[in-house]
Design a protein around this motif. Structure first.
Motif, PDB file in Angstrom:
ATOM      1  N   ALA A 114       0.811  -1.208   0.000  1.00 13.20           N
ATOM      2  CA  ALA A 114       0.000   0.000   0.000  1.00 13.20           C
ATOM      3  C   ALA A 114       0.852   1.269   0.000  1.00 13.20           C
ATOM      4  CB  ALA A 114      -0.928   0.001   1.212  1.00 13.20           C
ATOM      5  N   MET A 115       2.151   1.135   0.161  1.00 12.39           N
ATOM      6  CA  MET A 115       3.029   2.301   0.193  1.00 12.39           C
ATOM      7  C   MET A 115       3.065   2.980  -1.169  1.00 12.39           C
ATOM      8  SD  MET A 115       6.244   0.855   2.400  1.00 12.39           S
ATOM      9  CE  MET A 115       7.201   2.297   2.125  1.00 12.39           C
ATOM     10  N   PRO A 116       3.182   4.305  -1.177  1.00 11.24           N
ATOM     11  CA  PRO A 116       3.305   5.006  -2.468  1.00 11.24           C
ATOM     12  C   PRO A 116       4.537   4.518  -3.223  1.00 11.24           C
ATOM     13  CG  PRO A 116       3.006   6.558  -0.647  1.00 11.24           C
ATOM     14  CD  PRO A 116       3.201   5.208  -0.052  1.00 11.24           C
ATOM     15  N   GLY A 117       4.376   4.304  -4.502  1.00 15.76           N
ATOM     16  CA  GLY A 117       5.490   3.849  -5.327  1.00 15.76           C
ATOM     17  C   GLY A 117       5.573   2.343  -5.463  1.00 15.76           C
ATOM     18  N   ALA A 118       4.774   1.606  -4.701  1.00 17.46           N
ATOM     19  CA  ALA A 118       4.838   0.145  -4.770  1.00 17.46           C
ATOM     20  C   ALA A 118       4.400  -0.377  -6.136  1.00 17.46           C
ATOM     21  CB  ALA A 118       3.978  -0.475  -3.672  1.00 17.46           C
ATOM     22  N   GLU A 119       3.558   0.390  -6.823  1.00 19.46           N
ATOM     23  CA  GLU A 119       3.082  -0.064  -8.133  1.00 19.46           C
ATOM     24  C   GLU A 119       4.177  -0.042  -9.189  1.00 19.46           C
ATOM     25  OE1 GLU A 119       2.410   4.275  -7.614  1.00 19.46           O
ATOM     26  OE2 GLU A 119       1.770   2.563  -6.464  1.00 19.46           O
ATOM     27  N   THR A 120       5.270   0.640  -8.925  1.00 24.96           N
ATOM     28  CA  THR A 120       6.365   0.703  -9.899  1.00 24.96           C
ATOM     29  C   THR A 120       7.385  -0.422  -9.710  1.00 24.96           C
ATOM     30  OG1 THR A 120       7.673   2.167  -8.503  1.00 24.96           O
ATOM     31  CG2 THR A 120       6.154   3.209 -10.058  1.00 24.96           C
ATOM     32  N   ILE A 121       7.231  -1.211  -8.661  1.00 28.82           N
ATOM     33  CA  ILE A 121       8.157  -2.313  -8.419  1.00 28.82           C
ATOM     34  C   ILE A 121       7.812  -3.461  -9.349  1.00 28.82           C
ATOM     35  CG2 ILE A 121       8.956  -4.012  -6.728  1.00 28.82           C
ATOM     36  CD1 ILE A 121       8.319  -1.915  -4.566  1.00 28.82           C
ATOM     37  N   ARG A 122       8.807  -3.920 -10.079  1.00 23.90           N
ATOM     38  CA  ARG A 122       8.601  -5.020 -11.022  1.00 23.90           C
ATOM     39  C   ARG A 122       8.833  -6.328 -10.295  1.00 23.90           C
ATOM     40  NH1 ARG A 122      11.386  -7.779 -15.309  1.00 23.90           N
ATOM     41  NH2 ARG A 122       9.871  -8.270 -16.917  1.00 23.90           N
TER      42      ARG A 122
END
Length: 84
Positions: A60-68
């Motif tokens: 849920a942390m901001p930026g987690a969606e960019t982790i491949r």
């Protein structure tokens, strides 16, 4: 981080030295040459005692969606059942 070792006698005779040393790292207090206690600053203790973040909190942390993340392929999950 500095680790300090004091005997029980040294600790009893100079507690303020132990408290000052604990600001820089753990202070190991020995009884008859064997580690018996550890003195830590409250900040260090709290960092060790804090509950670990759950995977849900981390995702849920901001930026987690960019982790491949690529999950490894599982070849064999289980053995076939032996029904004989």
């Amino acid at each position: 981080m500095t680790m300090t070792t004091l005997s029980s006698r040294e600790f009893n005779q100079d507690t303020s030295r132990a408290k000052k040393a604990a600001r820089d790292g753990p202070v190991f207090i020995t009884d008859r040459g064997r580690p018996a206690h550890v003195l830590l600053s409250i900040e260090h203790y709290q960092s060790l005692a804090a509950p670990a973040a759950s995977i849900i909190d981390l995702l849920a942390m901001p930026g987690a969606e960019t982790i491949r993340f690529v999950a490894p392929r599982v070849r064999k999950l289980s053995k076939p059942a032996d029904l004989t």
